[in-house]
Design a protein around this motif. Structure first.
Motif, PDB file in Angstrom:
ATOM      1  N   MET A   1      -0.281  14.365 125.962  1.00 34.69           N
ATOM      2  CA  MET A   1      -0.984  13.647 127.011  1.00 34.69           C
ATOM      3  C   MET A   1      -0.714  14.307 128.357  1.00 34.69           C
ATOM      4  SD  MET A   1      -0.933   9.559 126.509  1.00 34.69           S
ATOM      5  CE  MET A   1       0.122   9.198 125.131  1.00 34.69           C
ATOM      6  N   TYR A   5      -2.385  11.341 133.292  1.00 34.77           N
ATOM      7  CA  TYR A   5      -2.616  10.091 132.571  1.00 34.77           C
ATOM      8  C   TYR A   5      -1.393   9.182 132.674  1.00 34.77           C
ATOM      9  CZ  TYR A   5      -3.295   6.637 128.968  1.00 34.77           C
ATOM     10  OH  TYR A   5      -3.391   5.442 128.308  1.00 34.77           O
ATOM     11  N   SER A  80      -6.806   1.260 124.249  1.00 31.70           N
ATOM     12  CA  SER A  80      -5.998   2.474 124.374  1.00 31.70           C
ATOM     13  C   SER A  80      -5.090   2.396 125.586  1.00 31.70           C
ATOM     14  CB  SER A  80      -6.909   3.699 124.499  1.00 31.70           C
ATOM     15  OG  SER A  80      -7.730   3.829 123.372  1.00 31.70           O
ATOM     16  N   THR A 118       0.822   7.230 116.550  1.00 25.96           N
ATOM     17  CA  THR A 118       0.087   8.459 116.867  1.00 25.96           C
ATOM     18  C   THR A 118       0.234   8.920 118.306  1.00 25.96           C
ATOM     19  OG1 THR A 118      -1.934   7.299 117.483  1.00 25.96           O
ATOM     20  CG2 THR A 118      -1.687   7.920 115.148  1.00 25.96           C
ATOM     21  N   PHE A 120      -2.108   8.623 120.566  1.00 29.24           N
ATOM     22  CA  PHE A 120      -3.407   9.180 120.934  1.00 29.24           C
ATOM     23  C   PHE A 120      -4.149   8.354 121.992  1.00 29.24           C
ATOM     24  CE2 PHE A 120      -3.763  11.180 116.460  1.00 29.24           C
ATOM     25  CZ  PHE A 120      -3.139  12.334 116.890  1.00 29.24           C
ATOM     26  N   GLU A 123      -6.457  10.518 124.265  1.00 26.32           N
ATOM     27  CA  GLU A 123      -7.541  11.106 123.482  1.00 26.32           C
ATOM     28  C   GLU A 123      -8.607  10.065 123.151  1.00 26.32           C
ATOM     29  OE1 GLU A 123      -4.327  11.576 122.985  1.00 26.32           O
ATOM     30  OE2 GLU A 123      -3.984  13.732 122.860  1.00 26.32           O
ATOM     31  N   GLU A 124      -8.185   8.845 122.832  1.00 24.03           N
ATOM     32  CA  GLU A 124      -9.139   7.759 122.551  1.00 24.03           C
ATOM     33  C   GLU A 124      -9.956   7.429 123.793  1.00 24.03           C
ATOM     34  OE1 GLU A 124     -10.036   5.912 119.862  1.00 24.03           O
ATOM     35  OE2 GLU A 124      -8.782   7.137 118.571  1.00 24.03           O
ATOM     36  N   LEU A 126     -10.585   9.372 126.386  1.00 29.40           N
ATOM     37  CA  LEU A 126     -11.460  10.494 126.687  1.00 29.40           C
ATOM     38  C   LEU A 126     -12.646  10.560 125.723  1.00 29.40           C
ATOM     39  CD1 LEU A 126     -11.807  12.901 128.600  1.00 29.40           C
ATOM     40  CD2 LEU A 126     -10.467  14.263 126.979  1.00 29.40           C
ATOM     41  N   ALA A 127     -12.404  10.353 124.443  1.00 26.89           N
ATOM     42  CA  ALA A 127     -13.483  10.405 123.451  1.00 26.89           C
ATOM     43  C   ALA A 127     -14.515   9.303 123.700  1.00 26.89           C
ATOM     44  CB  ALA A 127     -12.914  10.278 122.042  1.00 26.89           C
ATOM     45  N   ARG A 160     -11.897  16.562 132.821  1.00 28.77           N
ATOM     46  CA  ARG A 160     -11.549  16.862 131.424  1.00 28.77           C
ATOM     47  C   ARG A 160     -12.810  16.973 130.566  1.00 28.77           C
ATOM     48  NH1 ARG A 160      -5.799  17.288 130.760  1.00 28.77           N
ATOM     49  NH2 ARG A 160      -6.332  17.651 128.585  1.00 28.77           N
ATOM     50  N   CYS A 161     -13.783  16.099 130.794  1.00 30.61           N
ATOM     51  CA  CYS A 161     -15.045  16.173 130.042  1.00 30.61           C
ATOM     52  C   CYS A 161     -15.756  17.498 130.315  1.00 30.61           C
ATOM     53  CB  CYS A 161     -15.956  15.002 130.408  1.00 30.61           C
ATOM     54  SG  CYS A 161     -15.397  13.408 129.787  1.00 30.61           S
ATOM     55  N   ILE A 164     -14.064  20.251 128.426  1.00 25.40           N
ATOM     56  CA  ILE A 164     -14.400  20.188 127.003  1.00 25.40           C
ATOM     57  C   ILE A 164     -15.782  20.783 126.761  1.00 25.40           C
ATOM     58  CG2 ILE A 164     -15.011  18.586 125.131  1.00 25.40           C
ATOM     59  CD1 ILE A 164     -12.702  16.801 126.178  1.00 25.40           C
TER      60      ILE A 164
END
Length: 180
Positions: A1, A5, A80, A118, A120, A123-124, A126-127, A160-161, A164
């Protein structure tokens, strides 16, 4: 992470005002889901079958269904951020010097056990953020959640997007003014 964040999360969770805003936001999500299910119940089965067949032929998803998916993704972002608490038990906001508590129902998400195993969370977030941004960026609930999370964190998510998607842009903050 990313460190950004951790800093955002620590500051965000430290504010009781943010918790109250998130609880109010989750209540709005619950109302929107209730509206969705009421519309679904009110449609006749035959009308629904005709719509489904027509949309299958045109390869379109039912708008109401995508709205429900979007609400679930928004709830998953909150879940999250709160390490799975909104899914596992719901969130509570306490007002009026500990005498008035507002509790949410359990939401969509993964729950405490998933995140403790996890890690995550980012990541959750961001997704789900990227998925909503690509499918319905002007959705009122999405705009509201972005306002609750704050401009600085949203700029970080946007950066970040972009990374990616192959677009590198460095965003710097000077006196809370973003520069590219």
């Amino acid at each position: 992470m990313p460190n950004e964040y951790y800093l955002f999360k620590r500051n965000f969770l430290a504010s009781p005002d943010n918790e109250s805003l998130v609880v109010q936001f989750l209540h709005l999500c619950e109302k929107e889901k209730a509206k969705f299910f009421q519309r679904f119940i009110n449609e006749s089965v035959d009308d629904y079958k005709i719509k489904t067949l027509n949309e299958m032929n045109n390869v379109h998803q039912e708008p109401q269904s995508s709205q429900l998916d979007l609400i679930r993704m928004l709830e998953d972002i909150v879940d999250s951020l709160y390490d799975g608490q909104s899914f596992s038990q719901g969130l509570v906001s306490i007002n009026d010097n500990n005498s008035y508590a507002v509790k949410t129902q359990k939401t969509a998400g993964h729950g405490c056990e998933y995140f403790s195993n996890t890690g995550f969370q980012f990541e959750e977030i961001l997704a789900n953020y990227q998925a909503i941004k690509l499918t319905d960026p002007k959705n009122e609930l999405f705009v509201l959640l972005k306002n609750i999370l704050g401009a600085k964190f949203i700029s970080f998510l946007e950066q970040r997007c972009s990374e990616i998607c192959g677009k590198k842009s460095k965003i710097e903050f000077n006196n809370n003014i973003s520069k590219k």
